[in-house]
Structures are given as structure tokens and as C-alpha cells.
Design an enzyme around this catalytic site. Structure first.
Site, PDB file in Angstrom:
ATOM      1  N   ASP A  35     -18.320  34.235 -14.163  1.00  0.00           N
ATOM      2  CA  ASP A  35     -17.404  33.130 -13.900  1.00  0.00           C
ATOM      3  C   ASP A  35     -16.660  32.795 -15.196  1.00  0.00           C
ATOM      4  OD1 ASP A  35     -17.318  30.675 -11.548  1.00  0.00           O
ATOM      5  OD2 ASP A  35     -16.428  30.273 -13.512  1.00  0.00           O
ATOM      6  N   ILE A  36     -15.358  32.550 -15.074  1.00  0.00           N
ATOM      7  CA  ILE A  36     -14.517  32.287 -16.259  1.00  0.00           C
ATOM      8  C   ILE A  36     -14.834  30.921 -16.874  1.00  0.00           C
ATOM      9  CG2 ILE A  36     -12.541  31.148 -15.147  1.00  0.00           C
ATOM     10  CD1 ILE A  36     -10.746  33.129 -16.716  1.00  0.00           C
ATOM     11  N   VAL A 102     -11.224  29.008  -4.481  1.00  0.00           N
ATOM     12  CA  VAL A 102     -10.688  30.366  -4.308  1.00  0.00           C
ATOM     13  C   VAL A 102     -11.053  30.848  -2.894  1.00  0.00           C
ATOM     14  CG1 VAL A 102     -10.663  32.724  -5.155  1.00  0.00           C
ATOM     15  CG2 VAL A 102     -10.950  30.823  -6.775  1.00  0.00           C
ATOM     16  N   HIS A 106     -17.208  34.026  -2.033  1.00  0.00           N
ATOM     17  CA  HIS A 106     -17.948  34.343  -3.250  1.00  0.00           C
ATOM     18  C   HIS A 106     -19.245  33.570  -3.279  1.00  0.00           C
ATOM     19  CE1 HIS A 106     -15.045  31.125  -4.064  1.00  0.00           C
ATOM     20  NE2 HIS A 106     -15.922  30.605  -4.905  1.00  0.00           N
TER      21      HIS A 106
HETATM   22  P1  AMP Z   1     -15.134  27.711  -5.863  1.00  0.00           P
HETATM   23  O1  AMP Z   1     -14.792  26.296  -6.206  1.00  0.00           O
HETATM   24  O2  AMP Z   1     -16.493  27.833  -5.249  1.00  0.00           O
HETATM   25  O3  AMP Z   1     -14.044  28.377  -5.059  1.00  0.00           O
HETATM   26  O4  AMP Z   1     -15.290  28.474  -7.251  1.00  0.00           O
HETATM   27  C1  AMP Z   1     -14.295  29.257  -7.822  1.00  0.00           C
HETATM   28  C2  AMP Z   1     -14.842  29.755  -9.149  1.00  0.00           C
HETATM   29  O5  AMP Z   1     -14.008  30.787  -9.601  1.00  0.00           O
HETATM   30  C3  AMP Z   1     -14.892  28.695 -10.238  1.00  0.00           C
HETATM   31  O6  AMP Z   1     -16.244  28.562 -10.703  1.00  0.00           O
HETATM   32  C4  AMP Z   1     -13.974  29.257 -11.322  1.00  0.00           C
HETATM   33  O7  AMP Z   1     -14.426  28.996 -12.631  1.00  0.00           O
HETATM   34  C5  AMP Z   1     -13.976  30.733 -11.005  1.00  0.00           C
HETATM   35  N1  AMP Z   1     -12.797  31.475 -11.431  1.00  0.00           N
HETATM   36  C6  AMP Z   1     -11.493  31.160 -11.222  1.00  0.00           C
HETATM   37  N2  AMP Z   1     -10.689  32.106 -11.726  1.00  0.00           N
HETATM   38  C7  AMP Z   1     -11.509  33.067 -12.246  1.00  0.00           C
HETATM   39  C8  AMP Z   1     -11.287  34.307 -12.918  1.00  0.00           C
HETATM   40  N3  AMP Z   1     -10.046  34.773 -13.162  1.00  0.00           N
HETATM   41  N4  AMP Z   1     -12.352  35.015 -13.322  1.00  0.00           N
HETATM   42  C9  AMP Z   1     -13.612  34.558 -13.096  1.00  0.00           C
HETATM   43  N5  AMP Z   1     -13.894  33.400 -12.479  1.00  0.00           N
HETATM   44  C10 AMP Z   1     -12.852  32.663 -12.056  1.00  0.00           C
END
Ligand code: AMP
Length: 122
Positions: A35-36, A102, A106
Site C-alpha cells: 500500500d502506498i 478504489v 482489494h
Molecule cells: P480503499 O479505501 O479500501 O479503497 O483503499 C484503497 C487503498 O489503496 C488505500 O489504502 C491507498 O493508500 C491505496 N493506494 C492508492 N493508490 C495506490 C497506489 N498507486 N499504490 C498502492 N496503493 C495505493
């Protein structure tokens, strides 16, 4: 329930190689990456390569091969990250009430420290 998949979401772009990721594991049907914005010492996101919006979408419509591959990947990651001894948390947010940012299914795997209670208000 209808599942409309938006192929412009950021994880779709990662799967197409349009933006980079820090890969933890890749299999035939599954990708796992860091996770970023990590919320714990271990914070891995596990995603199917197929176009699924939420966990229930994946569970309803993915093939048996995709479902097995995904869950075996989760097990491998937990073993490789050493999460069995002290435990971890699996989270999959879905939709508006779940505050899903997103819209590509996931699974968050969080560990490496005590994580507190499951839910906070608000
Ligand atoms: P959610 O709120 O469950 O949809 O979580 C989305 C997750 O994606 C969050 O924890 C973000 O930090 C992570 N995220 C967003 N963009 C990226 C990326 N480019 N690479 C890795 N993690 C990401």
C-alpha cells in the site's frame, strides 16, 4: 446487484503497467503489492487481475481458478510476511458505506503491530 467496473481506476492502471507498484507477489490471476500509504508495518493489497469491483462481486462471478489462486496468494503472503505468530487483519472495503476509494476489489492485509479494535466511529 449490478457491478459496473470502471477500467480507469488506479489498480486497473497498475495491472496494465501504466503506473508502478512495489510487487509482493504475482501469480496467474492475482497481484499483491505494498500500500502506498501504509497503516501498519505490513500493509499489503491483494487484488485479482480480473475486473471485479468488490469482494462479493468477485465471490459471485470469478472462476473457481481465480478464487483459489487469490486465496492461496493470501496464504503465501501471510506466511512470507511472518504474520501467523502475532496475527493480522484482513479488510475489504466495499461501496459507499464501506468507504471504498478504489473500485477494484482489494484485500488489505495489515500486521506487524497491535491493530486495536476493528471499527471506529465516523
Ligand atoms: P480503499 O479505501 O479500501 O479503497 O483503499 C484503497 C487503498 O489503496 C488505500 O489504502 C491507498 O493508500 C491505496 N493506494 C492508492 N493508490 C495506490 C497506489 N498507486 N499504490 C498502492 N496503493 C495505493
Amino acid at each position: 446487484m449490478a457491478y459496473a467496473y470502471d477500467d480507469q481506476n488506479i489498480f486497473a492502471k497498475i495491472l496494465r503497467g501504466e503506473i508502478p507498484n512495489r510487487t509482493v507477489l504475482e501469480t496467474d490471476h492475482t497481484l499483491a503489492f505494498e500500500d502506498i500509504n501504509p497503516q501498519a508495518p505490513v500493509h499489503v493489497l491483494v487484488i485479482p487481475k480480473g475486473a471485479y469491483v468488490t469482494y462479493d462481486h468477485f465471490a459471485a462471478e470469478a472462476s473457481d481458478a481465480e478464487i483459489v489462486d487469490f486465496h492461496r496468494a493470501v496464504a503465501r503472503i501471510c506466511a512470507e510476511q511472518g504474520l501467523a505468530a502475532d496475527g493480522c487483519r484482513f479488510i475489504s472495503n466495499a461501496g459507499t458505506h464501506g468507504v471504498q476509494d478504489v473500485p477494484h476489489f482489494h484485500l488489505h492485509i495489515l500486521g506487524g503491530r497491535p491493530l486495536g479494535r476493528m471499527l471506529s466511529a465516523g
